[in-house]
Design a protein around this motif. Sequence first.
Motif, PDB file in Angstrom:
ATOM      1  N   TYR A  32     -14.836  -0.100   1.782  1.00  0.00           N
ATOM      2  CA  TYR A  32     -13.831  -0.679   2.685  1.00  0.00           C
ATOM      3  C   TYR A  32     -14.032  -2.194   2.780  1.00  0.00           C
ATOM      4  N   GLN A  53     -12.829  -3.689  -0.463  1.00  0.00           N
ATOM      5  CA  GLN A  53     -11.361  -3.774  -0.491  1.00  0.00           C
ATOM      6  C   GLN A  53     -10.877  -4.974   0.323  1.00  0.00           C
ATOM      7  N   SER A  54     -11.511  -5.165   1.488  1.00  0.00           N
ATOM      8  CA  SER A  54     -11.108  -6.267   2.365  1.00  0.00           C
ATOM      9  C   SER A  54     -11.369  -7.612   1.682  1.00  0.00           C
ATOM     10  N   CYS A  98      -8.795  -8.278  -0.991  1.00  0.00           N
ATOM     11  CA  CYS A  98      -7.515  -8.674  -0.391  1.00  0.00           C
ATOM     12  C   CYS A  98      -7.572 -10.142   0.041  1.00  0.00           C
ATOM     13  N   SER A 158      -6.210  -3.224  -1.683  1.00  0.00           N
ATOM     14  CA  SER A 158      -7.016  -3.132  -2.900  1.00  0.00           C
ATOM     15  C   SER A 158      -7.452  -1.679  -3.020  1.00  0.00           C
ATOM     16  N   ASN A 159      -7.655  -1.187  -4.239  1.00  0.00           N
ATOM     17  CA  ASN A 159      -8.269   0.138  -4.337  1.00  0.00           C
ATOM     18  C   ASN A 159      -9.779  -0.030  -4.467  1.00  0.00           C
ATOM     19  N   ALA A 160     -10.479   1.083  -4.723  1.00  0.00           N
ATOM     20  CA  ALA A 160     -11.943   1.051  -4.770  1.00  0.00           C
ATOM     21  C   ALA A 160     -12.476   0.597  -6.116  1.00  0.00           C
ATOM     22  N   SER A 161     -11.606   0.215  -7.033  1.00  0.00           N
ATOM     23  CA  SER A 161     -11.892  -0.330  -8.367  1.00  0.00           C
ATOM     24  C   SER A 161     -11.497   0.635  -9.474  1.00  0.00           C
ATOM     25  N   CYS A 175      -5.099  -4.966  -6.873  1.00  0.00           N
ATOM     26  CA  CYS A 175      -4.559  -5.139  -5.528  1.00  0.00           C
ATOM     27  C   CYS A 175      -3.039  -5.107  -5.618  1.00  0.00           C
ATOM     28  N   ILE A 188      -8.892   5.098  -2.759  1.00  0.00           N
ATOM     29  CA  ILE A 188      -8.688   4.114  -1.689  1.00  0.00           C
ATOM     30  C   ILE A 188      -9.430   4.624  -0.450  1.00  0.00           C
ATOM     31  N   SER A 212      -7.929  -2.459   4.848  1.00  0.00           N
ATOM     32  CA  SER A 212      -8.450  -3.811   4.676  1.00  0.00           C
ATOM     33  C   SER A 212      -8.607  -4.460   6.038  1.00  0.00           C
TER      34      SER A 212
END
Lengths: 132, 457, 488
Positions: free
Chosen positions: B111, B114-115, B118, B126-129, B284, B297, C482
């Motif tokens: 999380y 992802q932040s 972004c 964003s996803n987790a990659s 993203c 995600i 996010s």
Amino acid sequence: MSNIPGELKYLSSHEWVRLESDGVTATIGITDHAQDLLGDVVFVELPELEAELAAGDEAGVVESVKAASDIFAPISGVVIAINEDLEESPEVVNSDPYDDGWFFKVKISDAEELNTLLDAEAYTEACAADDH
Amino acid sequence: MPFIPHTDQDIQKMLDVIGVSAIDDLFDEIPKHLRAKSLDKVPEGLSEMDMMRLMSERAQQDAGALCFIGAGAYEHHVPAAVWDVATRGEFMTAYTPYQAEASQGTLQLIYEYQSMMCQLTAMDVSNASLYDGASGLAESVLMAIRANRKSKSRKVLVASGVHPLYEKTVNSIVANQEITLDSVALGSDFRVDQQALQAFEGQDYAALVISQPNFYGSIEDVNALTDWAHAQGMLVIAVVNPTALALLVPPGEWGDTGADIVVGEGQPLGLPLASGGPYFGFICCTNKLVRQMPGRIIGRTVDLDGKEGFTLTLQAREQHIRRSKATSNICTNQGLAVTAATIYMTLLGYEGLSRVASASHANTKALAEKLTSIDGVELLSNGPFFHEFVMSVPGSARDVLEGLAEYSILGGVALSDLVEGADTQAVLVCATEVKTSNDLDVYASALSAVLASKGSV
Amino acid sequence: MLIFEKGAEGRFATAQAPKVMSSVADLPPEMLRQTRAGLPEVSELQAVRHFTNLSRKNFSIDTQFYPLGSCTMKYNPRGAHKAASLPGFLGRHPLAPESHSQGYLACVYDLQNILKEVTGMAGVSLTPMAGAQGEFAGVAMIKAYHEAREDFARTEIIVPEAAHGTNPATAVMCGYKVVEIPVKADGDVDVDALKSAVGPQTAGIMMTNPSTCGVFERQVEEISKTVHDAGGLLYYDGANLNAILGKVRPGDMGFDVLHMNLHKTFATPHGGGGPGSGPVAVGERLLPYLPTPIVGMQEEQGETRYHWIDDDALPNSIGRLSAFMGNAGIILRAYIYATLLGRDGLHRVGEFSTLNSNYMASLMAKAGFELAYPERRATHEFIITLNKQAKELNVTAMDFAKRLLDYGYHAPTTYFPLLVPECFLIEPTETESIDELEGFVEAMIAIQAEAETSAEMVKGAPYTQPVKRLDDVKAARELDVSFQRNSA
């Protein structure tokens, strides 16, 4: 046992259809049984306005946390309204599947198609068969 | 028996409970004639000590050169704490966080990742990659085709500054779905040729792919490209270098409304070069496209007591639920690589990342000046560049690079090795913040020496 | 607390960045970033402490028994990690010339040969970056094969209904229509259904063997003949290769192409969800289509030289699947693992994973738990169904799973395969000792007793984890993916 109103028509894939009083508009949603199987609905993807659907076409998707189901058009026609409230409040599909939880409306192209759909009794049987 | 804890007594007890007389009896459902014989071509096992000796010798064979190759993988300083913490057993030997209550560490970390992505890209989600930048671009192309409801096109337009190996990868992955890529030609300044672009005006494409900086290190006029694509009804897929994002306008702010999908190679964020992997791809997008996003995600929510917690969310897009209708067949992300990148971004912060980016840029500029002051070496990148540039050397670029390798300098890549039809004298060169001014001088004097010896032949 | 909520404006780990900001005045000003990205602003110690504490909120193989079915959570040897992290390997640029790559290329070449031998196939490419990408490569090769023969009528891939979700998702990514066929009550494929499903439209079948039902598919030769006679090819999903390593080879069973999961069978760390590695192996027919790059070897005047084999040497290849060569570091770890085990050690993998699984299955059955396939031999994993507990006690497989966490065991795979109701798919792996296996069974017996006397308590589990059960519905409806500094 789930609520299966007598005046509606059904698909065995758990969509319901209501022919409105104008005789040309059909409202479509998913049944009480379907929402119960899915659990808490978290998202509904609806068809685009003015999309032309043939009976049996994929018209949308309904998602819960652990499952996703395609919504099929029970009847052919042009999409004239979609329930935009579901975007913000998908939980209405769980709480009120036959009224506020409707998905979309079509202007039907062939009223005869309604006769090919299941009535409440046949749909009830179909659900019972599924349970095995 | 390496890694198998069973004593003879254990084995006997287990066989007795099962009710068979030998381990081999447990395979009695496999037809006899199918049973494998000994694996003769596999060598005998080594002890850890002997294995370490063998591997040290092999690693040593590849060590020691001064590397000025970039082309999609960049040597940056990796703080010691990054991998010390990332390789804690609790991160390294955990599985995908299916049991959320027993995986809060990984889940919260993703999380936070992802932040951060972004923030860097100025996007919503964003996803987790994904696996890497190249396959990430393939997923972005598929995503754009699903998402662009206005266009029914199964074609995507690619500015040719996109990494040529990314283009190849995208082609292998999407070609089976009847999706085609068309390229916009490159101008002589190694940036998108505006006139070539105009030729596509009014044509139906699902998306335009723009790379910033592009494969050649050049900085594109992304604002104009983004607005042009949107005016054509195309989505914009931005391919970006995460280090450069600390200096350059983030894709979320490109043009009037920003890019729609942002993808790239995460390697510069704390991952070693390591022969090309494991790296990770980041992706993203805008809120509007979140349900078209492939891969995992993580969402923030609360537990039964109302306490903050983290969990996989939007799983109904994924293969284990949607099966043949999933957004992608992808199951996992590059968890450990993302763990390292998250720690890297945390340690550097925006200030540190900006310094890394600016130092890389400054080193590259300084190197370009030093090398192009040598007779016969010319700078071909005549527009602005970030931390890579193209130069021309006398004779064959391959020969010159081979000559440099004998001085233990990996001087860059010959463009013609990667780009079909490219100038055989052109070399793509990179210098990041890890290079000292002495390193740059060593390169320059080796290049002079190599060219002089060639001249004398 | 999130990392964003710690620290202070202007703080960062100063030791970790260049001392000063360099000039970027030469870049066009309209291209320069104007808004600061809101990354964390913490000291090095704050960062280390934050992430170390996060790690402690995870279950992992290093800390717990983790019997996730179909995931092969075995011990990941530290030696493999350490050797793969030698500076010479970490520092090698993926585009470094062959002259500066012989050490790495030798490892790749050796692993290709080891994998050929253990699978009984003719060629191997290590480039796919995960099982799903290996599957993609495998099915794409099947497609390339048919198309090269101008056989364009083959539009369908057959998948048993018990298959992993990736199988149908992959077939669709390759442009195929998916036909699912049923599995019989004993866990084997319904061969009659298969016979009526195959035809000139069949491109191939994707199978896992041992299947996801935890049993060996006994009719594999008949399936192979049926599909081959129809002109289709057989794809082997290597998810369960650990069960048969050294005991039976996919090539000998008639498969034309397969992928392996190095992060399962070859003990590379799962990393909290990757990176993995999903090499593909093929029989003679599919050799020309292998994804690139591959490593080749030449002996010249007594000197061994390794080199890349790329698209130009393999023009019919399905192409490249990553920018460079897949998850190189995982490939190294798998090679090192195979080197440590050697031929005898690889044999023992299949044997002891199967022994452990059958022992647990026997203990569970003796304790009164219902095996899904009691008349079958367990493979490296087995299935129990908690359907009776769900119906009679209203305690579901999910409740048992959550309660196991309180007992210090990671839950097995739950609700997969979908065709067994309320199931656990349990895979102990060969590296667990008898003590752990017995401890897990004892925990299950204890939870069964709790379910009979205090069902509500079990349904509220877990109680000892950093959080209780999470609100998934809120997570999906009120999407928060996010951190937003301003809104927090």
